[in-house]
Design a protein around this motif. Structure first.
Motif, PDB file in Angstrom:
ATOM      1  N   VAL A 127       1.003  -1.118  -0.029  1.00  0.00           N
ATOM      2  CA  VAL A 127      -0.066   0.038  -0.053  1.00  0.00           C
ATOM      3  C   VAL A 127       0.946   1.250   0.062  1.00  0.00           C
ATOM      4  O   VAL A 127       1.856   1.487   0.786  1.00  0.00           O
ATOM      5  N   THR A 128       0.745   1.999  -0.864  1.00  0.00           N
ATOM      6  CA  THR A 128       1.262   3.453  -1.100  1.00  0.00           C
ATOM      7  C   THR A 128       0.227   4.343  -0.055  1.00  0.00           C
ATOM      8  O   THR A 128      -1.079   4.542  -0.608  1.00  0.00           O
ATOM      9  N   THR A 129       0.505   4.724   1.139  1.00  0.00           N
ATOM     10  CA  THR A 129      -0.700   5.238   1.947  1.00  0.00           C
ATOM     11  C   THR A 129      -1.046   6.625   1.614  1.00  0.00           C
ATOM     12  O   THR A 129      -2.133   7.093   2.004  1.00  0.00           O
ATOM     13  N   GLY A 130      -0.290   7.253   0.632  1.00  0.00           N
ATOM     14  CA  GLY A 130      -0.916   8.686   0.058  1.00  0.00           C
ATOM     15  C   GLY A 130      -1.925   8.431  -0.678  1.00  0.00           C
ATOM     16  O   GLY A 130      -3.066   9.320  -0.745  1.00  0.00           O
ATOM     17  N   ILE A 131      -2.285   7.137  -0.897  1.00  0.00           N
ATOM     18  CA  ILE A 131      -3.663   6.832  -1.834  1.00  0.00           C
ATOM     19  C   ILE A 131      -4.774   6.950  -0.858  1.00  0.00           C
ATOM     20  O   ILE A 131      -5.672   7.643  -1.046  1.00  0.00           O
ATOM     21  N   PRO A 132      -4.990   5.920   0.290  1.00  0.00           N
ATOM     22  CA  PRO A 132      -6.176   6.016   1.032  1.00  0.00           C
ATOM     23  C   PRO A 132      -6.126   7.415   1.896  1.00  0.00           C
ATOM     24  O   PRO A 132      -7.255   7.790   2.375  1.00  0.00           O
ATOM     25  N   ASP A 133      -4.884   8.165   1.921  1.00  0.00           N
ATOM     26  CA  ASP A 133      -4.975   9.424   2.702  1.00  0.00           C
ATOM     27  C   ASP A 133      -5.408  10.592   1.911  1.00  0.00           C
ATOM     28  O   ASP A 133      -5.751  11.551   2.215  1.00  0.00           O
ATOM     29  N   GLY A 134      -5.553  10.225   0.581  1.00  0.00           N
ATOM     30  CA  GLY A 134      -5.800  11.264  -0.458  1.00  0.00           C
ATOM     31  C   GLY A 134      -4.790  12.308  -0.602  1.00  0.00           C
ATOM     32  O   GLY A 134      -5.292  13.512  -1.196  1.00  0.00           O
ATOM     33  N   THR A 135      -3.722  12.263  -0.195  1.00  0.00           N
ATOM     34  CA  THR A 135      -2.732  13.175  -0.380  1.00  0.00           C
ATOM     35  C   THR A 135      -1.799  12.932  -1.687  1.00  0.00           C
ATOM     36  O   THR A 135      -1.019  13.678  -2.016  1.00  0.00           O
ATOM     37  N   GLY A 225       1.502  -4.801   3.222  1.00  0.00           N
ATOM     38  CA  GLY A 225       2.677  -4.401   3.282  1.00  0.00           C
ATOM     39  C   GLY A 225       2.955  -2.883   2.733  1.00  0.00           C
ATOM     40  O   GLY A 225       1.863  -2.428   2.593  1.00  0.00           O
ATOM     41  N   GLY A 226       4.208  -2.271   2.967  1.00  0.00           N
ATOM     42  CA  GLY A 226       4.329  -0.630   2.821  1.00  0.00           C
ATOM     43  C   GLY A 226       4.894  -0.712   1.363  1.00  0.00           C
ATOM     44  O   GLY A 226       5.818  -1.432   0.764  1.00  0.00           O
ATOM     45  N   HIS A 227       4.752   0.487   0.870  1.00  0.00           N
ATOM     46  CA  HIS A 227       4.955   1.001  -0.470  1.00  0.00           C
ATOM     47  C   HIS A 227       5.187   2.252  -0.460  1.00  0.00           C
ATOM     48  O   HIS A 227       5.104   2.916  -1.712  1.00  0.00           O
ATOM     49  N   THR A 228       5.803   2.957   0.329  1.00  0.00           N
ATOM     50  CA  THR A 228       6.049   4.285   0.487  1.00  0.00           C
ATOM     51  C   THR A 228       4.713   5.197   0.837  1.00  0.00           C
ATOM     52  O   THR A 228       3.720   4.673   1.001  1.00  0.00           O
ATOM     53  N   VAL A 229       4.976   6.585   1.105  1.00  0.00           N
ATOM     54  CA  VAL A 229       4.010   7.384   1.462  1.00  0.00           C
ATOM     55  C   VAL A 229       3.319   7.814   0.025  1.00  0.00           C
ATOM     56  O   VAL A 229       2.200   7.770  -0.172  1.00  0.00           O
ATOM     57  N   SER A 230       4.603   8.515  -0.787  1.00  0.00           N
ATOM     58  CA  SER A 230       3.989   9.108  -2.037  1.00  0.00           C
ATOM     59  C   SER A 230       4.548   8.252  -3.263  1.00  0.00           C
ATOM     60  O   SER A 230       4.565   9.130  -4.466  1.00  0.00           O
ATOM     61  N   HIS A 231       4.857   7.062  -3.109  1.00  0.00           N
ATOM     62  CA  HIS A 231       5.217   6.393  -4.353  1.00  0.00           C
ATOM     63  C   HIS A 231       6.445   7.235  -4.905  1.00  0.00           C
ATOM     64  O   HIS A 231       6.651   7.173  -6.215  1.00  0.00           O
ATOM     65  N   ALA A 232       7.400   7.520  -4.033  1.00  0.00           N
ATOM     66  CA  ALA A 232       8.554   8.107  -4.690  1.00  0.00           C
ATOM     67  C   ALA A 232       9.697   7.197  -4.902  1.00  0.00           C
ATOM     68  O   ALA A 232       9.733   6.043  -4.600  1.00  0.00           O
ATOM     69  N   ARG A 233      10.476   7.747  -6.004  1.00  0.00           N
ATOM     70  CA  ARG A 233      11.631   6.777  -6.437  1.00  0.00           C
ATOM     71  C   ARG A 233      12.691   6.923  -5.424  1.00  0.00           C
ATOM     72  O   ARG A 233      13.341   7.991  -5.424  1.00  0.00           O
ATOM     73  N   ILE A 234      12.808   5.962  -4.803  1.00  0.00           N
ATOM     74  CA  ILE A 234      13.824   5.988  -3.335  1.00  0.00           C
ATOM     75  C   ILE A 234      15.018   6.408  -3.498  1.00  0.00           C
ATOM     76  O   ILE A 234      15.888   7.198  -3.019  1.00  0.00           O
ATOM     77  N   SER A 235      15.517   5.793  -4.894  1.00  0.00           N
ATOM     78  CA  SER A 235      17.211   6.185  -5.119  1.00  0.00           C
ATOM     79  C   SER A 235      17.337   7.384  -5.412  1.00  0.00           C
ATOM     80  O   SER A 235      18.561   8.016  -5.177  1.00  0.00           O
ATOM     81  N   ARG A 236      16.558   8.481  -5.767  1.00  0.00           N
ATOM     82  CA  ARG A 236      16.692   9.849  -6.101  1.00  0.00           C
ATOM     83  C   ARG A 236      16.556  10.807  -4.830  1.00  0.00           C
ATOM     84  O   ARG A 236      16.877  11.943  -4.940  1.00  0.00           O
TER      85      ARG A 236
END
Length: 340
Positions: A127-135, A225-236
């Motif tokens: 889950v990318t938490t920004g999706i259910p949070d609406g952010t 499980g987790g998939h970041t807050v905002s679907h960011a490309r972590i390496s950047r």
């Protein structure tokens, strides 16, 4: 552990039967074989044919057939937690599959989870938490929806015709590429205004809500499980921001759902999207595993923070291709071609 038992009938054997002996030969030498599949969205075949971004979806009929095929050919469908246990044991002849859905859109709740329930096997939601949070604006879902449901759309003041599936796919590819290169959220705000779209209503047309996640959190066939807050490309990201994306996602899921949230999946997940620093951050955040989208099979000795996963896309509607993934042939080809 849950395995396939109540599956739908498998169609007449086809080309996939020619590939299976390859996997059997490899098993005889290397023992345990696991394949972790991932996808994002699913749609019934009639809708899949019309979708402007259909490579982002799995045909639900194909997914149904694949689950039936796995049951008929002796594969266990398991959670990530069980996959890690089996990998540690490394028992000869053990074969297992995990299916994970990244991001978690509304169709995950409405179509994917019910399908896995019908087969009596588990599915993992990253889950990318920004999706259910609406952010997190669902920019490309909204773009696709407008293209799918209109014969004409306005883009940067220009009206374009999108009356056929081919025109919609061409328009989606062109617009998405332009937006992705420069501030997609800002482009989307303008697009919604030009086309009379309520962006908030559009978000909840496609988003999986916290209420939906609450409805499945206690289901033994659903692993979260987790998939970041905002679907960011972590390496950047700088290390501090990367850690905030990883740990913040876990904290939010635990706070909102009360789940353990032991497993993490990197957005994008290829070799340029996550590396040694990022694997360490996942461990530091308290996760017990990290999944990539680097193709490969899972075997004994696998690093739990560098799990390979095979992405299933829209064009993959044939059991023979699925069997190539299960044997590891497609992963080998991807590495040879540098597509990792």
């Amino acid at each position: 552990m849950v395995t396939s038992s109540a599956a739908s009938p498998v169609r007449r054997p086809g080309a996939e039967m020619l590939v299976r002996p390859v996997g059997a030969a490899v098993d005889a030498v290397l023992g345990t074989r696991g394949c972790l599949f991932t996808f994002h969205r699913a749609a019934p075949p009639a809708l899949w044919e019309r979708l402007p971004n259909r490579e982002f979806y799995l045909d639900l009929d194909f997914l149904d057939r694949l689950l039936g095929y796995l049951a008929a050919t002796g594969w266990s469908v398991v959670t990530i937690a069980e996959a890690l246990r089996r990998t540690a044991r490394g028992e000869p002849g053990d074969r297992f599959v995990n299916f994970s859905v990244d991001d978690c859109y509304r169709d995950t709740y409405e179509a994917v989870i019910p399908l896995f329930r019908r087969h009596g096997v588990p599915v993992t939601l990253f889950v990318t938490t920004g999706i259910p949070d609406g952010t997190l604006p669902l920019v490309f879902a909204g773009l696709e929806d407008v293209l799918l449901n209109n014969d004409r759309v306005v883009v940067d003041g220009e009206t374009i015709a999108v009356a056929t599936p081919e025109a919609r796919r061409a328009a989606y590819a062109r617009i998405a590429a332009a937006w992705d290169a420069d501030a997609p959220a800002q482009h989307y705000v303008t697009f919604c205004a030009e086309n009379g779209v309520d962006a908030t209503a559009m978000h909840w047309t496609h988003a999986m809500s916290w209420e939906m996640l609450e409805a499945v959190r206690d289901d033994p066939l659903v692993e979260i499980g987790g998939h970041t807050v905002s679907h960011a490309r972590i390496s950047r990201l700088p290390a501090s921001q990367a850690f905030a994306e990883i740990a913040g996602c876990r904290d939010r899921l635990r706070e909102r759902l009360g789940v353990a949230c032991d497993h993490f999946a990197f957005p994008y997940g290829r070799s340029g999207d996550c590396g040694p620093r990022d694997f360490d951050l996942v461990k530091e955040a308290g996760f017990t595993s990290g999944a990539t989208t680097r193709k490969g099979l899972v075997r004994r000795g696998q690093d739990a923070y560098r799990l390979p996963r095979v992405t299933l896309g829209g064009a993959q509607r044939h059991l023979a291709l699925a069997e190539l993934h299960l044997t590891g042939v497609s992963s080998l080809a991807a590495r040879v071609l540098g597509r990792v």
